[in-house]
Design a protein around this motif. Structure first.
Motif, PDB file in Angstrom:
ATOM      1  N   SER A   1     -18.361  15.173  -4.296  1.00 49.95           N
ATOM      2  CA  SER A   1     -17.052  15.737  -4.569  1.00 49.95           C
ATOM      3  C   SER A   1     -16.291  14.707  -5.392  1.00 49.95           C
ATOM      4  O   SER A   1     -16.336  13.509  -5.091  1.00 49.95           O
ATOM      5  CB  SER A   1     -16.313  16.020  -3.263  1.00 49.95           C
ATOM      6  OG  SER A   1     -15.079  16.659  -3.507  1.00 49.95           O
ATOM      7  N   ARG A   2     -15.597  15.150  -6.433  1.00 48.65           N
ATOM      8  CA  ARG A   2     -14.767  14.253  -7.237  1.00 48.65           C
ATOM      9  C   ARG A   2     -13.408  14.184  -6.564  1.00 48.65           C
ATOM     10  O   ARG A   2     -12.749  15.189  -6.359  1.00 48.65           O
ATOM     11  CB  ARG A   2     -14.647  14.761  -8.660  1.00 48.65           C
ATOM     12  CG  ARG A   2     -13.882  13.792  -9.545  1.00 48.65           C
ATOM     13  CD  ARG A   2     -14.226  13.935 -10.983  1.00 48.65           C
ATOM     14  NE  ARG A   2     -15.615  13.543 -11.191  1.00 48.65           N
ATOM     15  CZ  ARG A   2     -16.297  13.821 -12.306  1.00 48.65           C
ATOM     16  NH1 ARG A   2     -15.719  14.474 -13.297  1.00 48.65           N
ATOM     17  NH2 ARG A   2     -17.542  13.437 -12.430  1.00 48.65           N
ATOM     18  N   ILE A   3     -13.004  12.967  -6.206  1.00 46.45           N
ATOM     19  CA  ILE A   3     -11.801  12.776  -5.409  1.00 46.45           C
ATOM     20  C   ILE A   3     -10.879  11.752  -6.045  1.00 46.45           C
ATOM     21  O   ILE A   3     -11.329  10.750  -6.577  1.00 46.45           O
ATOM     22  CB  ILE A   3     -12.183  12.346  -3.965  1.00 46.45           C
ATOM     23  CG1 ILE A   3     -10.943  12.124  -3.107  1.00 46.45           C
ATOM     24  CG2 ILE A   3     -13.095  11.147  -3.951  1.00 46.45           C
ATOM     25  CD1 ILE A   3     -11.247  11.907  -1.648  1.00 46.45           C
ATOM     26  N   ARG A   4      -9.579  12.059  -5.978  1.00 43.93           N
ATOM     27  CA  ARG A   4      -8.559  11.068  -6.364  1.00 43.93           C
ATOM     28  C   ARG A   4      -8.068  10.460  -5.063  1.00 43.93           C
ATOM     29  O   ARG A   4      -7.536  11.140  -4.189  1.00 43.93           O
ATOM     30  CB  ARG A   4      -7.371  11.693  -7.095  1.00 43.93           C
ATOM     31  CG  ARG A   4      -6.416  10.569  -7.577  1.00 43.93           C
ATOM     32  CD  ARG A   4      -5.007  10.989  -7.891  1.00 43.93           C
ATOM     33  NE  ARG A   4      -4.367  11.897  -6.990  1.00 43.93           N
ATOM     34  CZ  ARG A   4      -3.541  11.517  -6.004  1.00 43.93           C
ATOM     35  NH1 ARG A   4      -3.318  10.263  -5.729  1.00 43.93           N
ATOM     36  NH2 ARG A   4      -2.955  12.436  -5.269  1.00 43.93           N
ATOM     37  N   LEU A   5      -8.277   9.147  -4.929  1.00 41.65           N
ATOM     38  CA  LEU A   5      -7.898   8.459  -3.714  1.00 41.65           C
ATOM     39  C   LEU A   5      -6.382   8.343  -3.595  1.00 41.65           C
ATOM     40  O   LEU A   5      -5.685   8.203  -4.602  1.00 41.65           O
ATOM     41  CB  LEU A   5      -8.516   7.050  -3.680  1.00 41.65           C
ATOM     42  CG  LEU A   5     -10.041   6.990  -3.697  1.00 41.65           C
ATOM     43  CD1 LEU A   5     -10.496   5.534  -3.651  1.00 41.65           C
ATOM     44  CD2 LEU A   5     -10.636   7.789  -2.561  1.00 41.65           C
ATOM     45  N   ASN A   6      -5.900   8.377  -2.366  1.00 43.55           N
ATOM     46  CA  ASN A   6      -4.467   8.251  -2.085  1.00 43.55           C
ATOM     47  C   ASN A   6      -4.041   6.824  -1.821  1.00 43.55           C
ATOM     48  O   ASN A   6      -2.917   6.589  -1.410  1.00 43.55           O
ATOM     49  CB  ASN A   6      -4.102   9.074  -0.834  1.00 43.55           C
ATOM     50  CG  ASN A   6      -3.986  10.540  -1.131  1.00 43.55           C
ATOM     51  OD1 ASN A   6      -3.844  10.944  -2.258  1.00 43.55           O
ATOM     52  ND2 ASN A   6      -4.066  11.350  -0.097  1.00 43.55           N
ATOM     53  N   GLY A   7      -4.913   5.858  -2.044  1.00 48.21           N
ATOM     54  CA  GLY A   7      -4.695   4.479  -1.612  1.00 48.21           C
ATOM     55  C   GLY A   7      -3.464   3.773  -2.116  1.00 48.21           C
ATOM     56  O   GLY A   7      -3.001   2.843  -1.487  1.00 48.21           O
ATOM     57  N   PHE A   8      -2.917   4.149  -3.237  1.00 46.77           N
ATOM     58  CA  PHE A   8      -1.714   3.483  -3.724  1.00 46.77           C
ATOM     59  C   PHE A   8      -0.875   4.452  -4.525  1.00 46.77           C
ATOM     60  O   PHE A   8      -1.347   5.471  -4.969  1.00 46.77           O
ATOM     61  CB  PHE A   8      -2.062   2.236  -4.566  1.00 46.77           C
ATOM     62  CG  PHE A   8      -2.798   2.539  -5.837  1.00 46.77           C
ATOM     63  CD1 PHE A   8      -2.117   2.821  -7.016  1.00 46.77           C
ATOM     64  CD2 PHE A   8      -4.180   2.547  -5.876  1.00 46.77           C
ATOM     65  CE1 PHE A   8      -2.794   3.101  -8.183  1.00 46.77           C
ATOM     66  CE2 PHE A   8      -4.853   2.815  -7.055  1.00 46.77           C
ATOM     67  CZ  PHE A   8      -4.167   3.098  -8.210  1.00 46.77           C
ATOM     68  N   ILE A   9       0.365   4.115  -4.703  1.00 51.51           N
ATOM     69  CA  ILE A   9       1.282   4.947  -5.463  1.00 51.51           C
ATOM     70  C   ILE A   9       1.544   4.263  -6.795  1.00 51.51           C
ATOM     71  O   ILE A   9       1.826   3.081  -6.835  1.00 51.51           O
ATOM     72  CB  ILE A   9       2.609   5.150  -4.696  1.00 51.51           C
ATOM     73  CG1 ILE A   9       2.328   5.816  -3.358  1.00 51.51           C
ATOM     74  CG2 ILE A   9       3.607   5.947  -5.515  1.00 51.51           C
ATOM     75  CD1 ILE A   9       3.516   5.858  -2.429  1.00 51.51           C
TER      76      ILE A   9
END
Length: 110
Positions: free
Chosen positions: A101-109
């Motif tokens: 799955s291609r995912i955009r991580l939520n790790g930083f803003i």
């Protein structure tokens, strides 16, 4: 700012288990993708943001923008929240038989 340490896009953490380059790594609530392979307990740099292809749970069909969770037991992305850690959103839809799955991580803003 004299108290600024770093931007947090890449962080060094102790590998909670043996990891391969490009694999998902979960340390507490901090999730990232390993920059290189590392043995358990050794330092490893993880990217905490960005877009990555990660293994996904068989049969899952995430829609673009849908929440994705990390199942640390199977080391795979899942659409199921139950007992899993929210790590980002689907950057593109995935078919049930797709391996990743291609995912955009939520790790930083940004």
């Amino acid at each position: 700012m004299k108290n600024f340490v770093q931007d947090g896009h890449v962080m060094t953490v102790p590998a909670p288990y043996s990891v391969m380059s490009g694999a998902g790594v979960l340390v507490g609530s901090l999730f990232g993708v390993a920059a290189y392979s590392a043995a358990q307990g050794t330092p490893v740099e993880i990217a905490t943001g960005g877009v990555f292809d990660l293994p996904k749970a068989a049969g899952d069909t995430p829609a673009i923008g849908g929440k994705l969770y990390w199942n640390d037991g199977t080391k795979a992305v899942s659409t199921s929240a139950g007992g899993n850690t929210l790590i980002g959103v689907a950057a593109m839809p995935a078919l049930g038989d797709a391996a990743v799955s291609r995912i955009r991580l939520n790790g930083f803003i940004q």
